[in-house]
Each structure stands twice: as structure tokens, then as C-alpha cells.
Design a protein around this motif. Structure first.
Motif, PDB file in Angstrom:
ATOM      1  N   ALA A  82       7.792   7.000  -6.981  1.00 23.75           N
ATOM      2  CA  ALA A  82       6.567   7.644  -6.495  1.00 23.75           C
ATOM      3  C   ALA A  82       5.495   7.691  -7.567  1.00 23.75           C
TER       4      ALA A  82
ATOM      5  N   SER B 179       0.831  -1.202   0.000  1.00 20.87           N
ATOM      6  CA  SER B 179       0.000   0.000   0.000  1.00 20.87           C
ATOM      7  C   SER B 179       0.863   1.247   0.000  1.00 20.87           C
ATOM      8  N   ILE B 180       2.036   1.107   0.591  1.00 20.39           N
ATOM      9  CA  ILE B 180       2.916   2.269   0.661  1.00 20.39           C
ATOM     10  C   ILE B 180       4.353   1.809   0.826  1.00 20.39           C
TER      11      ILE B 180
ATOM     12  N   ALA C  92       6.176  12.504  -3.192  1.00 16.49           N
ATOM     13  CA  ALA C  92       5.959  11.607  -2.064  1.00 16.49           C
ATOM     14  C   ALA C  92       5.137  12.294  -0.980  1.00 16.49           C
ATOM     15  N   GLU C  93       4.693  11.498  -0.004  1.00 13.50           N
ATOM     16  CA  GLU C  93       3.971  12.053   1.126  1.00 13.50           C
ATOM     17  C   GLU C  93       4.959  12.389   2.234  1.00 13.50           C
TER      18      GLU C  93
ATOM     19  N   ARG D 201       2.497   4.597  -3.898  1.00  7.85           N
ATOM     20  CA  ARG D 201       2.483   5.610  -2.855  1.00  7.85           C
ATOM     21  C   ARG D 201       3.787   5.535  -2.068  1.00  7.85           C
TER      22      ARG D 201
END
Lengths: 294, 294, 294
Positions: free
Chosen positions: C256, C233-234, C278-279, C260
DNA sequence: ATAGGTTTTGTCAAGCTTTTGTACAT
DNA sequence: ATGTACAAAAGCTTGACAAAACCTAT
């Protein structure tokens, strides 16, 4: 079940007369007969004339007997063991091969659950030291080679290293405690391969040593600082590249003047160790740990 | 030398004569005999002719003796300690059997401090799931049986249940939060044994589930009420007596029509589950939790 | 509370003769005997032959006696106090401040046993997440600062890191299994600080995530290779130095675009994350893990 | 602190037995 | 091939001894 008493056939029937067996296993015929009568090691069929005909399993038993004697057991004990599991050698190694394959497969597939299960089985079946010596360390060597050959990615290598490293550290639980002599373990600066060192520490622990683990990339001078506090019997340094030792040659020589120092890992050599006043620990990792005296 | 062979051949049942043991542990045969006669350090088997045959544990004891002496103890004290725990600590983790015995003893003796310490050690050494599966749940089963057989008082049973239940609840801390699928756990009306259900919840949590725990003696219709709000993947009901399910048969069937329902505990059975439209979770508790898919 | 003595009780019950006690506490045998006869400071057991056997508590009393004398008390007074409370351990008040101090002290003193006990107490008293957030991570931050300020040696830093890292990995046991969403965790190339990343993984695991851990120094492109297989998921990357991200800027942007990606650690920033698609996970590590949604 | 006696513990010796590889006669 | 013999190596028991470590009492 072959009824035919084909006296001459020592080929596919695999039945040997005592002279041929003696030649193959390197034991005198007299001794083979003695082992038979004294310990019931084998019970060969006989020809009509009374000559012994040994099966392949008999040969395995004789070889197992010899191995056990060479390992220091008495003849009686050796025979007892050889009779019990002398013929099952290929079975055991088969399961070993199987577990090795399963570990390899699961780590390559990034499947943690399966890898952990394989490690569980491995440790349960063989115990720590044999599992390390026969499977885990060879696997890590192979991993390194495949990495050098660019057959696997660094991520694959990291995944496997982390799974195995995590397990080794878990087994290392509490290895600094107890009453044995103390060993300080570290890698020289810039050396980041510590799985071998961890394994070495576990083998030492198995022999009752207390471990103080400093791990990868440790400045030599800093080890010296803790020396009086820890009073270790030995400081063991491991590196896969000899230059990791040479880069700190001066500090290492100074350290070796103050405390017993051992060099291990692929980067260590007898010459290098001697040059810097250290002990070489260049043999098999587990053997060296087992043989180390305080 | 054939050091690695020795490790392997010692694996099972290879007993050593005094000379070989002496070679391996580095103590003279004379000293080994002295330690035996003076302190009863070991009691090796004998051959018919009287020669000593040392077991692997004997070797560990001798090594422990040496460590204690090197740590400054007198030979007599060293032997006392080596006899007490010389063979136990192979790989740093105390043996499962030992921890199990300690838990049992301390709970039976109503010694809370010791029981908590035993639980600490157990969880530290084996991790939650193995500790539950191998020690805690078997202990609880045994406790129930002893209670049925009137071998222990209700107070004893309550004490042990409260200690273990308290610990399980503490471990359950925060198990309702997170991102995994949700399971609602409850016992049907009149069912008060919830330790198994707690354990099941912990095992699910270990696998990433979020737990909503309603606990003992919960009316089925009340579960239905929270359904839309919680949107669980599954509702798991546990009881040790099948009548606890049957008494709420109607409500249970209605519940199972709206949401996935699992039946666990000694009172559950495949037939019963099928009859009411639920899934049977009748195997080993930990296995069922591990195998459950959202 | 005296922590689970059972596991590390190797020295437990080992009674010392006067010579060894003298060596350990640094008082002459004559003086020890004088303190005994004159003030009844201790009452050691005796061997059958009359030799004194001192317990661990006796040792504590002698040390207390010395402290009191050095503090200026008369010998008689010192003995009176030492007898009264010399043998009692400093009781571990479970206060957070106390546990923090104890962890700090034991790690600085290279005392593994005490450090492990402190970690045990810490985790038992507060649970994993609070222990991490309130004590362990702050301690590691302080360790880094002291290291930068050259107040401690690299060996000290390594020792502490290995103890804590070992514990975190032990807690990470099985974190790749289960049913939750998957997170891949790694540090970019040349980044070797992974304790924060490990902690982040544990916090995620606590919330139900499945973790695939690649650890320190992982090439970004290699992460991409495993992407289809793992379907995370990430992917979370952590570094203490922003240049570790910038050095792989191109690969990171490419990564990215496919999955995620989150940036954490002191080297991450909102701007940097935004720039590379990116987060940002730049808040408190535990908070970020707790807040993360699949 | 010294003196003089005791205990503990590793080592050694003497004399005899068991184990085990090899040799030899039938 | 069998059975017996033999001798070297390794073990066993008993008993003794001496250095180190301890004891009490002055």
C-alpha cells in the motif's frame, strides 16, 4: 544442382543409394522400389548406370510414409499424404515452436492481449487436441517446474494459469449437454490444480462425452451424493500429489465400489489405483481421454 | 499405441479404410457397412478397386450414431440425427458458418424469434467483436448489396436493420459511463445508415472508451456546441456517401480545428480526411476501433 | 421463451420408440398404447413398418397425463387436459423472480443445460450488472449460507460455482485489453473464493477499466514484483475472512505504500483498510466498482 | 395380459476382388 | 534394376438368420 556424379559421396551431398537408405529408414530395398513404382512416393535421381540416388527429402518422405502406415492408413493413402506434405515436417514444427515461444513470452510478460492472440493462433493452426497436447500442457508443466525452482513468482504463475484456465473454460461451454455418456470430474480435497482436469474434460468432450465438472478440492463423499441423479459412466479424479488420494482412501474405495472411478494426474499410479479399486489413467492425458470407453 | 500420432496424421485428408475406422470407433466393419447401406449414414469415397475410404467427418458421424443409439434411439433415428448434425459440433461451439446461415435465413424469413435466437447463439459462441466482424457486418454489407440490386424489398431491409440495430443498441447500454476516454459518434446531416457507427461504438466500448452517441443526421455545428462540456478525445463521423462529408465541409474543417476528428464509413477516404483536417478511419471497422488510441 | 435451441439441439428431433419412451416416462408400453387408442393422447409418427415414433412433445403430454391422474383426475379428463396444454413449455416469464428461481432450481438439480439457459435469459433480460447485482451475487451469498448450514454438499456448491465461474470468465474475455486504467485483482494467500472478485472485475471492465487478474491465493509480495511492468492504477484484494488480510499484514502495508490498494469482500472493513493504508471497498460490490475512480 | 405375426437390426457366411509386402527370374 | 509373380491380409457384395422389440387383436 550438383552435376558431379560423385558415386561415393553419400555425405554432404546427402544423396543415398538404396542400400544405405534402406538401412537408415529400416525398410527393405524391394519395398522402397515398390513404393516408388506403385505410388510414385519418390523420384530419385539416377547414376549414369541407373542406380537410384535419394535426397534427404526422399528420406523424409519415406519416414512419413511409414508413420502414416503405422497410424493405420493404407499404403496408397499414406503415400498420398507423404507426397503432399512429407518434406514439410520441419516447417510445421517450426511454426509450432514459434507459437509456443510466443505464448510463453506473452504470458511471462503479463501481456494478456498477446497471450490471447497466441492462443487463438495456436487453436486455429492445430485444433484443440493437438494444441493442448503439444503446446499448452507442456507449457503448464514447464510453468510448474519453474515455479518449483522459484524462477517465477506465484503472481506470474497465477496470471498464466488464469489466462489459460479462462480459455479452457470458455471452450468448455456447454460441455454438460448432449447425448453422450457422462463423466464427473473433480480433484480430491486440498488439490487445487485443475488445469489438467479441465483439459482432460475437453478431450473427453471432443469424443462426445458429457461432462459434469466439480473442480478443485471436492470431498469424495459429496460426489457420491450426486451419483444417482447424474448416473455417470465414470468419475475421474485428478491430483498432482498422491497424498491427495491417500488422504481420502477410505471414501475413494467406497466410491469405487459404487461407480467406475479413474485416477489421473501426476499423483496417480497404477498401484494406487488398483489398491483403491480404481482405473489408472496415468498415460498421456489426451491419449487417455481419447482411449476411454464408456 | 501410436494414438497421438493418429490425431495428428488425421489432421488433414488422411482417409481411413474400414478396418482402421472400425478399430478407432469400436464398431465392427460389418456393422459399419450395414449402417451405410441401410441408413446412408456415410458415403465414403472409394478406391479404384472399390475399397471404402472414410473421411474424418465420417468418423464423427459414426461416433454420433453410437451416442444416439446409447441414448436409446433406434438405429434409423440415430442415423437420421447423425446425418443431420453429426459433423458439426466438434468443440461445443456451433460452427460459425452454421450460425451465419441461421441468422441470414431467419432475417430473410422475417422470423424475429429465430433471428434473436441466432443472435444470442452468435454472441454467446464468439463474443461481441468476432460476431460483429465475422458475421453481422458482412451480413449487413450483403444486405445493402442485395438492396441495391433490388433483390429484396425496403421492408425486408428495414426488418433486418431494426432487429440488428435493436440488438446493438441494447448492447450499447451504459456505454457512456465509466472512466475511459470519451468518443463522440455521429453521422453528418442526411446520413441515415448508423449500424456501422453503432458497431464501431461497441468495438470502442469493448476497449474501454466511453461513448457519446449522437446518431444519424446530426448537424456538425451542434456537435461543436457540446464540445466543451463533453471534452471528447475524438469525434468520429461516419457516412456511406462522400457527399455527406462534403456538404458540411466548412463546418467539418472548423470542427477539426478544435478537436480530433475521425472519418469512417464507405464515404470516407484518406484524401477527403486529409483535406478537411481529419483522421481517416477507412480500414476494417473493428480493426480501426481496436487500434484507436486516445 | 424457448432458449436458443439451435446450439444444444443434439437431442432435438430425436424420436423415440415405445420402449425408450416407456423407460423415460415410467409407464408401460401397453399403457401408452392404451392411452393413445382410448383417448387419442398422442398421435406418434410411424415407421414404414408401423412402429411408433414419439416426439419430445409427446413425451411432455404423457408426463402431463400422469401428473393429472396423480392429482386425482379421471384418465379421460387427464387426457383432455394433457392434450390441451401438455405439450406447451412452461413459458418463461422474464420476471426477475422467475429467472432467479429457475437458476436456483437448475443449479441445485445439477442440470447444466437449464442453468446455462437461465443465465442466458438473465443476462439478456437485465444486462450484466443488474443480473450480477440482483440475482447472481445474492444467489452466491445464499449458496454460501446454505453451505455453512450444511444444507447442501460441497459438490453441489462446486457445481454451481463452476457453472457461474465459467460464465463469468467467459464474459471476462479480453478484459485486459484496451485503453482504460488498469486494475490488478487478487485474493490474499489461502483465500479461494474468487467469484466476488471476478464479478468486481467485470463491473470495473463494464466501466472501461483494464483488468489484470491474478485470482485466488496470491502471495502479496509477488504482486509487488509485477508492479512496475503493469503500472496499475489500483490493486484490489478481496477475502471473505479478515484473517486472510491480517496474515499478510506486513506485506500489505508495504504494498500500500507503493501503490493504491483496495480491500473488498466480507473480510474487509474500514478499520482494517485504514490500519494497513488501503482503501475500503466494503459497500455493495457493484456500487463500489461503479464508483471507483482511477 | 396373452398370443401370434412383423419389423428392426446386429452378425455371419460364402465366394470373389483388391491391396501390398516379398520373392524371383531376367 | 526391372518386371512379374504370388500369397496373406483386408475388403466387397449378396443373402440369410435370429434375437429383440413392436404390432394388432382377442
Amino acid at each position: 544442382m550438383s552435376r558431379s556424379v560423385s558415386i561415393r559421396s553419400m555425405g554432404e551431398g546427402g544423396r543415398l543409394r538404396i542400400g544405405e537408405l534402406s538401412r537408415r529408414v529400416g525398410e527393405s530395398p524391394d519395398l522402397l522400389r515398390a513404393w516408388e513404382t506403385r505410388y510414385g512416393l519418390v523420384a530419385p535421381d539416377r547414376t549414369r548406370g541407373g542406380h537410384r540416388l535419394y535426397s534427404e527429402q526422399d528420406e523424409l518422405r519415406v519416414r512419413a510414409m511409414r508413420r502414416h502406415i503405422d497410424a493405420g492408413l493404407s499404403a496408397a493413402e499414406a503415400a498420398r499424404l507423404a507426397k503432399r506434405d512429407g518434406g514439410e515436417r520441419q516447417d510445421g514444427s517450426a511454426s509450432l515452436a514459434h507459437l509456443e515461444a510466443e505464448l510463453s513470452r506473452s504470458l511471462d510478460a503479463l501481456d494478456e492481449a498477446a497471450a490471447q492472440a497466441a492462443l487463438d493462433d495456436l487453436l486455429a493452426a492445430f485444433g484443440l487436441l493437438p494444441a493442448l497436447a503439444e503446446v499448452i500442457l507442456p507449457y503448464l508443466r514447464g510453468l510448474g517446474e519453474r515455479w518449483v525452482a522459484a524462477q517465477i513468482s506465484v503472481a506470474d504463475e497465477h496470471f498464466a494459469s488464469n489466462i489459460i484456465g479462462g480459455r479452457l473454460r470458455r471452450l468448455a461451454q456447454g460441455w454438460g449437454e448432449g447425448v453422450g455418456p457422462r463423466a464427473v470430474l473433480a480433484c480430491p480435497p486440498s488439490e487445487h490444480h485443475e488445469l489438467g482436469l479441465l483439459s482432460f474434460g475437453l478431450a473427453l468432450r471432443q469424443r462426445g462425452w458429457r461432462i459434469t465438472y466439480l473442480g478443485a478440492d471436492t470431498p469424495i463423499d459429496d460426489i457420491a451424493a450426486g451419483l444417482t441423479e447424474l448416473a455417470p459412466s465414470i468419475v475421474v479424479l485428478a491430483a498432482v500429489d498422491p497424498f491427495r488420494f491417500l488422504d481420502s482412501a477410505h471414501s475413494l474405495a467406497a466410491l469405487a465400489a459404487r461407480v467406475r472411478v479413474g485416477f489421473g494426474g501426476a499423483g496417480a499410479s497404477v498401484a494406487l489405483a488398483k489398491q483403491l479399486g480404481a482405473e489408472p489413467l496415468t498415460g498421456d492425458l489426451i491419449d487417455e481421454a481419447t482411449a476411454l470407453r464408456p
